[in-house]
Structure formats: C-alpha cells, structure tokens
Enzyme design. Structure first.
Site, short mmCIF file in Angstrom:
data_model
loop_
_atom_site.label_atom_id
_atom_site.label_comp_id
_atom_site.label_asym_id
_atom_site.label_seq_id
_atom_site.Cartn_x
_atom_site.Cartn_y
_atom_site.Cartn_z
N ASP A 113 42.60 41.34 70.59
CA ASP A 113 42.55 40.17 71.47
C ASP A 113 41.10 39.90 71.89
O ASP A 113 40.36 40.84 72.17
CB ASP A 113 43.38 40.46 72.73
N HIS A 155 42.67 42.76 76.01
CA HIS A 155 43.92 42.02 76.09
C HIS A 155 44.11 41.29 77.43
O HIS A 155 44.34 40.09 77.47
CB HIS A 155 45.11 42.97 75.87
N GLU A 188 43.32 37.55 67.94
CA GLU A 188 44.04 36.65 68.86
C GLU A 188 43.12 36.08 69.93
O GLU A 188 42.56 36.83 70.74
CB GLU A 188 45.21 37.38 69.52
N GLU A 207 45.22 44.25 64.71
CA GLU A 207 45.34 43.07 65.57
C GLU A 207 44.52 43.37 66.81
O GLU A 207 44.52 44.52 67.29
CB GLU A 207 46.81 42.85 65.94
N LYS A 246 42.73 34.67 73.32
CA LYS A 246 43.57 34.69 74.51
C LYS A 246 43.33 33.50 75.44
O LYS A 246 44.26 33.03 76.10
CB LYS A 246 43.32 35.98 75.30
N HIS A 271 48.89 46.94 66.08
CA HIS A 271 48.78 46.11 67.27
C HIS A 271 47.79 46.68 68.29
O HIS A 271 48.01 47.78 68.80
CB HIS A 271 50.18 46.01 67.91
N ARG A 272 46.72 45.96 68.54
CA ARG A 272 45.60 46.44 69.37
C ARG A 272 45.08 47.76 68.79
O ARG A 272 44.66 48.65 69.53
CB ARG A 272 46.01 46.61 70.84
N ASP A 279 52.69 49.03 67.30
CA ASP A 279 51.80 50.03 67.93
C ASP A 279 51.79 51.32 67.11
O ASP A 279 50.94 52.18 67.33
CB ASP A 279 52.31 50.37 69.34
#
Ligand code: G3P
Ligand code: CA
Length: 241
Positions: free
Chosen positions: A35, A48, A107, A33, A109, A6-7, A229
């Site tokens: 954003d 993000h 993703e 992943e 945003k 995640h990120r 994470d």
C-alpha cells in the site's frame, strides 16, 4: 493462478516491510502486494493505515510526517522483537529492491492525489523493465481511471468491496475501459461473478485469504490470483503449487 503475498508474507513478518517482502520472494510467491500513501513532503510511503499508530512506535497521521521522519520509526517491533530494525520505505526503494525478483501489486490508498504524484508513481514504475509484472490498484475509481489515462501501458486493477453490491455485466464492461483486473473481496466471489469478469475480458485477483475456510471457498473457482498473508498455504516447500 498467481500467488500474491498480501503486504508481503504478512502472516509471518511485519506487513509492508522488507522482511515480509523478502520472505514472499523466498516462498516463491509471484507478486508482493503493498500500500502507498502520500507524506507531508509529497513522497510515497509504503504503509497501509492512514496513521502510524498500529505498526510503529510513533503516533499521528502519515500525511503529517515527512518521508525522512517516517523512515526513522520502528515498524517491526509491534510484530516481534526480532523485527525491530524494520522501517517504512519509500515506493522507489521497494521498486529498486524487488523489480525483476517478484511482481508488484501496488495499492494507492489516498482517495485523491496531486496530479504530479500520480505522474511520479507511473514514472517510477516505468524506470524498471519488469513493467508487465507491476499492477497498480485502488478502491478509488477516479484515481485508477486518471492513472490509466496517463499510463495506459501499466496494468491496473479496481478493488471492490461487498458494499458495492452485485456488479452488473454492464458495469464490468465499463470498467474494461480503464482496468485489466477487477479484484473482489473473497466473500463476494461466486462462479457467476468470476464468469462475468472473464466474459468482460477482465482478470481477477481475490483478497484476502487468511484461513483454510476462506481458501476452501474459492478453491474450485477459476480465479487468476489469490492475495494472501500466507503464500506457503498455496506453495509447497518444493515450490510446487
Ligand atoms: O489487495 C487487496 C487488499 O489489500 C485490500 O485491502 O485493507 O488489505 O488494503 P487492504
Ligand atoms: Ca492493500
């Protein structure tokens, strides 16, 4: 089950930076992943929040910076002085660096993007042959619906939050026309939901697993991926799951 960083491996390195993405690759995650947001000069920046305040030495809305201005900010020091060289990157730079090395869960945003920019996301992804390992997701149904209508061969996902309420089987079937995945927050997840998602012919990546307690909650469910994470919570040093 896919392990999605995640990120990037953001428990250990500043989110959405090369440091976090490199670490995810090193740990053996299946996907990173990240954003994306539109800049003042209609580029796509990997960040993000809608402002730069939390993770950089700058201040203001992402949409008020050009890509070149954003790339001059320090996006690492907030996490630790060892990361002071980390910067905000453009979508294309991330695709170039990681395609073929790791899957990408991208993703969108912004709740509304100019048509041309949605086209440029799809075209940028299509430039790389690792296409089936790239998934485009969003909380914004209309954005992902439009993206899918233009690039039907690029896998898509709809993110769902608890405030959406229970997701009916009928609704899940309707999602099937424009996404391949429904990705719920882990607090929404139970055996019935996962079964209904699968019965609708969809897959599910669950977000965001940060604690042992959260992991415990989903550990026995047949989900298709975990967004975390801490990819190393799921992958041993020897690469075993
Ligand atoms: O990929 C799911 C997750 O990233 C959605 O929440 O706020 O971390 O973008 P957020
Ligand atoms: Ca995200």
């Amino acid at each position: 089950m896919k392990i999605i960083a995640h990120r990037g491996a953001s428990g250990y390195a500043p989110e959405n930076t090369f440091a976090a993405f490199d670490l995810a690759v090193e740990m053996g995650a299946d996907f990173i992943e990240f954003d994306i947001r539109m800049t003042k000069d209609f580029q796509l920046a990997v960040i993000h929040d809608d402002t730069v305040d939390r993770i950089t030495n700058g201040s203001g809305f992402v949409k008020d910076f050009t890509m070149s201005e954003l790339s001059q900010l320090d996006a690492g020091s907030w996490f630790g002085s060892a990361f002071s060289g980390e910067t905000i990157h453009q979508l294309e730079a991330v695709l170039t660096r990681y395609s073929g090395k790791i899957g990408m869960l991208i993703e969108i945003k912004d709740s509304a993007l100019p048509h041309d920019l949605l086209v440029s996301i799809g075209k940028a992804i299509e430039l790389f042959p690792f296409n089936s390992h790239t998934v485009v997701q969003s909380f914004h149904r209309s954005v992902i619906h439009l993206f899918n209508s233009m690039f039907p061969s690029i896998p898509t996902a709809l993110l769902v939050r608890p405030r959406f309420g229970m997701i009916s089987k009928k609704r899940l079937r309707s999602y099937k026309s424009f996404v391949g995945y429904v990705n719920p927050k882990y607090t929404l997840v139970n055996p019935n939901l996962i079964r209904a998602i699968h019965q609708a012919g969809l897959k599910s990546f669950v977000w965001t697993l940060r604690s042992k307690k959260a992991i415990e909650r989903i550990s026995k469910l047949p989900i298709d991926g975990v967004i975390t994470d801490y990819p190393d919570y799921f992958i041993g040093r020897d690469g075993r799951r």
